[in-house]
Enzyme design. Structure first.
Site, PDB file in Angstrom:
ATOM      1  N   ASP A 518       0.703  -1.115   0.096  1.00  0.00           N
ATOM      2  CA  ASP A 518      -0.077   0.280  -0.019  1.00  0.00           C
ATOM      3  C   ASP A 518       0.863   1.156  -0.093  1.00  0.00           C
ATOM      4  O   ASP A 518       1.945   1.245   0.442  1.00  0.00           O
ATOM      5  CB  ASP A 518      -1.019  -0.036   1.195  1.00  0.00           C
ATOM      6  CG  ASP A 518      -0.326   0.059   2.641  1.00  0.00           C
ATOM      7  OD1 ASP A 518       0.772  -0.676   2.606  1.00  0.00           O
ATOM      8  OD2 ASP A 518      -0.651   0.614   3.497  1.00  0.00           O
ATOM      9  N   GLU A 519       0.237   2.314  -0.663  1.00  0.00           N
ATOM     10  CA  GLU A 519       0.693   3.762  -0.476  1.00  0.00           C
ATOM     11  C   GLU A 519       2.181   3.877  -1.070  1.00  0.00           C
ATOM     12  O   GLU A 519       3.031   4.547  -0.094  1.00  0.00           O
ATOM     13  CB  GLU A 519       0.485   4.104   0.937  1.00  0.00           C
ATOM     14  CG  GLU A 519      -0.664   4.459   1.452  1.00  0.00           C
ATOM     15  CD  GLU A 519      -0.925   4.967   2.776  1.00  0.00           C
ATOM     16  OE1 GLU A 519      -1.758   5.540   3.076  1.00  0.00           O
ATOM     17  OE2 GLU A 519      -0.106   4.878   3.890  1.00  0.00           O
ATOM     18  N   VAL A 520       2.491   3.397  -2.038  1.00  0.00           N
ATOM     19  CA  VAL A 520       3.957   3.846  -2.821  1.00  0.00           C
ATOM     20  C   VAL A 520       3.671   5.128  -3.377  1.00  0.00           C
ATOM     21  O   VAL A 520       2.715   5.143  -4.247  1.00  0.00           O
ATOM     22  CB  VAL A 520       4.287   2.826  -3.686  1.00  0.00           C
ATOM     23  CG1 VAL A 520       5.239   2.914  -4.597  1.00  0.00           C
ATOM     24  CG2 VAL A 520       4.454   1.369  -2.983  1.00  0.00           C
TER      25      VAL A 520
END
Length: 844
Positions: A518-520
């Protein structure tokens, strides 16, 4: 000569202050206004007062603090806020600062992104560093956060009509909850498929014997241990079924995890086809005991007579605990496993690695905990991680430092396995990986200094020549693994194999490992020589998005070779594309049919991805519903300055997980993420869950992220009693109100559940597994004329009040009927153990 005098004097002055360790300062922080200059920004301020007898030097020092909002501008000219990395900031003197005389104060105003509402939004972990002692940080303990009382302080933007919750608001929310006589309350939670009380009861004494066939020997032993602790004498088993009052029986006709329980005056029978079913039948037997049976010894135990037939709705009933942002001890984890077992939850998703910590010893890579499990101040690069989430300067005595040793983790796995709980470890990758990246960078530097270049690069997670610029949601610029490096995959293989070895040693099942995803942030891998080299070797990798699919393709191969299936956050199942010239995300067809499982969290109402879980399930992915709107336990209970937790995705009170409808959470969603009445037009055009998609909803997960959770008490407060509503939805069959969307039926069911919590479940938790510091709700109060009425969310808890302005205690008057209102009346709810919730003040 004169130009050298002032610096010399300042050095002497700084040295004198350094000998005094932390300077004697009184510091406060306050919200001046949200919606600053009509933007999504907040104006807040530090006020620093010199309470000592010597002037504070005009330079030679730095104050550090953690703050979860990005600071854009410092309005003060004498002192300036500077961003370091992540949530770590500095406050430094400028050339115009002339020091601070004894008794004098200075205010530092600064503007930050977004809004701030409650006390856990405030700066935390303040500490002081003298230039002459750059390795030493001194905690600043005389620090307060001023409450917000004015609309400009808590209204997030011009159209924010939802103010802080008031006693009258709470009263209105509680008004529909009926007080149900305790004898009419179902005794077992989660609700069984079939439950009928028979009017009989079973008395258990130390002489009561248990019988179990070999298949259920462990479950019988578990039950005997529980009963022995309550009776103060050993309860034994027998090999003669006819001599036993409590009998376990194998019934192969029952479904997986199902059980049948019959209790009458003669005895109890627990039938199941498998060990898990026998365990859950035993837990239901225990639930039929009086809630006060725990935490003491007694001569006998009385079990309510009942007939129960039961089985779970979902096979994956999970709690995710984040031990990376703030560490939680083995003791706390074992208590959670006891709680999960009692409420028939069977998966612990252990988020042990993130930017702020790596919490599990890896025998092959000791640097992961030597560096990655330690948070504190240091002027030495790569010695440890920087302070985060208020953990402060010291490496010890804070929730920022800590990890489970290999032996401790093996013990945890065995403890979980005995309770039929699978532990799924999470290795965050490629983003949220700063702890691992920095630990492996420390290893790299150390090996390189020894002249061992090949060994140094073996597990490297970053490209030293990478000049990509990015900033993650949590404000890091160095927290993403470079997926072009062969060493990154070698690292993940090594860590995976170390984990597998621990599971084998513990005899614990392991079907999957969670690999994050998540959340790159945008900007990663765009200016990396290693990435450019990989692209030259693989022409099909045209964009940075293609690197994402490349990475998870390799991880999928890695886990499948080890007999596992791939598990991750929703992003691993998504593909970026374009629609009408705009960025668009679709389920990734590459991985459909490869047994991938995803946690889908993003259904934030109003953000546009409300149907993401259903789209992925309809596309063929196995989905665990981890929806922020109902199941993020770290979300604040409601909008109040005194309520801890985040609120970016929703406010989540006890009713939210209880009211969750897994197959159609659009149906009864009632408020948006800000707490306002929901505009249901947001669901227009959204994808509904198909019958095929329903087969791919494998479970439900309640999640406790720990950014604001830094103590055992806060874990309990945020987790409970929300966990019970989530357990109800994960285990119990779909209720009638959910199928018909019948509001009256829902209110009746909610009343029953609220009474179960207040009169049975919470009193039990006062002593169960050593006791839990669950949240005691605040009282509701309504002034009408010259009288005030009060109520409580969970009937069975006691409301007490005072009329003289003093704080209500366990000895204060009990509220039972409307009373005459007077200025400054205070109401407070207490549990059966005499522990109170927050006080509310009521004025005419």
């Amino acid at each position: 000569m004169i130009r050298y005098i002032l610096p010399t004097l300042l050095l002497i002055s700084s040295a004198l202050w350094a000998q005094l360790t932390a300077p004697p300062l009184k510091i406060s922080w306050e919200i001046i206004e949200n919606n600053h200059q009509g933007k999504s920004a907040s104006l807040t301020a530090f006020t620093i007062t010199n309470t000592g007898k010597k002037p504070l030097p005009k330079n030679g020092w730095t104050m550090y603090f953690n703050f979860v909002r990005k600071v854009d501008t410092t309005l003060s000219t004498d002192l300036k806020v500077r961003h370091i990395n992540g949530d770590l900031f500095q406050l430094v003197p400028t050339a115009s600062f002339q020091g601070l005389k004894p008794g004098a104060s200075v205010q530092v105003n600064f503007i930050s992104e977004a809004w701030v509402v409650n006390f856990t939004d405030g700066p935390a972990g303040l500490y002081w560093v003298w230039d002459q002692q750059p390795e030493k940080g001194y905690s600043l303990t005389d620090y307060t956060i001023k409450p917000s009382t004015q609309p400009r302080q808590y209204q997030r933007f011009a159209g924010d009509k939802f103010g802080l919750i008031t006693p009258a608001t709470t009263f209105a929310q509680n008004k529909s909850i009926q007080d149900i006589p305790e004898k009419e309350i179902p005794k077992i939670l989660p609700t069984p498929q079939h439950y009928r009380e028979t009017g009989t009861s079973l008395v258990i004494t130390p002489e009561t014997k248990l019988f179990a066939p070999a298949d259920f020997k462990e479950e019988a032993s578990f039950l005997a241990g529980q009963l022995s602790a309550m009776l103060g004498k050993s309860v034994t088993s027998t090999t003669q079924k006819a001599e036993a009052a409590i009998v376990f029986r194998v019934d192969s006709s029952l479904a997986k995890e199902a059980y049948r329980l019959i209790v009458n005056e003669k005895g109890a029978e627990i039938a199941a086809a498998d060990r898990a079913g026998a365990f859950y039948g035993m837990q239901s037997l225990m639930a039929l005991l009086p809630p006060t049976s725990w935490g003491k010894t007694q001569a006998n135990l009385t079990v309510v007579g009942a007939e129960v037939n039961d089985q779970p709705r979902f096979g994956h009933r999970a709690i995710m605990l984040d031990i990376a942002r703030n560490f939680h001890s083995k003791k706390q984890l074992l208590k959670l496993l006891d709680l999960m077992g009692f409420y028939k939850l069977n998966v612990l998703h252990l988020h042990f690695s993130d930017d702020e910590g790596w919490r599990l010893e890896m025998p092959s890579l000791p640097e992961l905990t030597q560096v990655g499990a330690m948070r504190g101040h240091s002027n030495t690069p790569l010695k440890n991680l920087q302070p985060a989430y208020g953990s402060g300067p010291d490496l010890t005595a804070n929730a920022g430092t800590g990890y489970y040793s290999r032996l401790e983790f093996v013990d945890i796995l065995r403890y979980a396995t005995a309770r039929h709980i699978k532990v799924i470890p999470e290795i965050e990758a490629p983003g949220h990986a700063r702890a691992a990246i920095k630990a492996m960078e420390a290893r790299y530097v150390s090996k390189l200094a020894e002249g061992r270049k090949v060994e140094a690069e073996k597990y490297l997670l970053h490209d030293p020549a990478d000049r990509s610029v990015y900033r993650s949601v949590q404000m890091y610029n160095d927290n993403v693994i470079n997926v072009a490096l062969p060493s990154a995959y070698r690292f993940l293989e090594t860590v995976t194999d170390d984990i597998l070895a621990m599971y084998r040693e513990a005899g614990a099942p392991l079907e999957t490992i969670h690999y994050g995803g998540d959340e790159v942030p945008t900007g990663v891998w765009t200016n990396s020589p290693a990435v450019e080299k990989l692209r030259q070797q693989n022409p099909e990798l045209k964009t940075t998005d293609d690197l994402w699919y490349y990475f998870y393709g390799k991880i999928n191969d890695l886990v499948q070779k080890r007999g596992l299936f791939l598990y991750g956050w929703e992003e691993i199942a998504m593909r970026k594309t374009m629609l009408d010239g705009k960025p668009h995300i679709i389920p990734n067809p590459d991985f459909v049919g490869q047994d991938m499982q995803v946690d889908v969290w993003n259904n934030v109402l109003g953000w546009g991805a409300e149907d993401l879980a259903y789209r992925l399930a309809n596309a063929g992915y196995k989905v665990v519903l981890s929806c922020v709107t109902h199941l993020y336990f770290d979300m604040s209970y409601y909008k109040s300055f005194d309520e801890p937790g985040y609120y970016w995705g929703a406010y989540t009170d006890v009713d939210k997980p209880f009211s969750f409808i897994p197959y159609d959470y659009f149906k009864n969603s009632k408020e948006d993420r800000l707490g306002n009445p929901l505009d249901r037009s947001i669901f227009n055009g959204k994808e509904r869950l198909t019958d095929y998609g329903k087969q791919n909803i494998v479970g439900i997960q309640g999640l406790l992220w720990s950014e604001t959770v830094n103590s055992p008490e806060r874990v309990d407060y945020m987790m409970l009693p929300k966990l019970m509503g989530m357990a109800e939805r994960a285990w119990a069959q779909s209720p009638t109100w959910a199928e018909t969307n019948d509001e009256k039926a829902y209110q009746k069911a909610w009343s029953v559940f609220a009474n179960q919590l207040g009169k049975r479940e919470l009193p039990r938790l006062d002593a169960f597994a050593g006791g839990f510091a669950y949240r005691v709700p605040t009282a509701g109060a309504l002034v009408e004329g010259n009288q005030v009425q009060a109520n409580v969310q969970l009937p069975g808890l006691t409301i007490r009040y005072t009329t003289d302005g003093t704080e209500p205690t366990v000895n204060s008057a009990v509220y039972s009927q409307p009373i005459s209102v007077s200025k400054g009346m205070k109401f407070r709810v207490f549990n059966s153990a005499g522990r109170g919730g927050r006080t509310v003040v009521v004025n005419p």
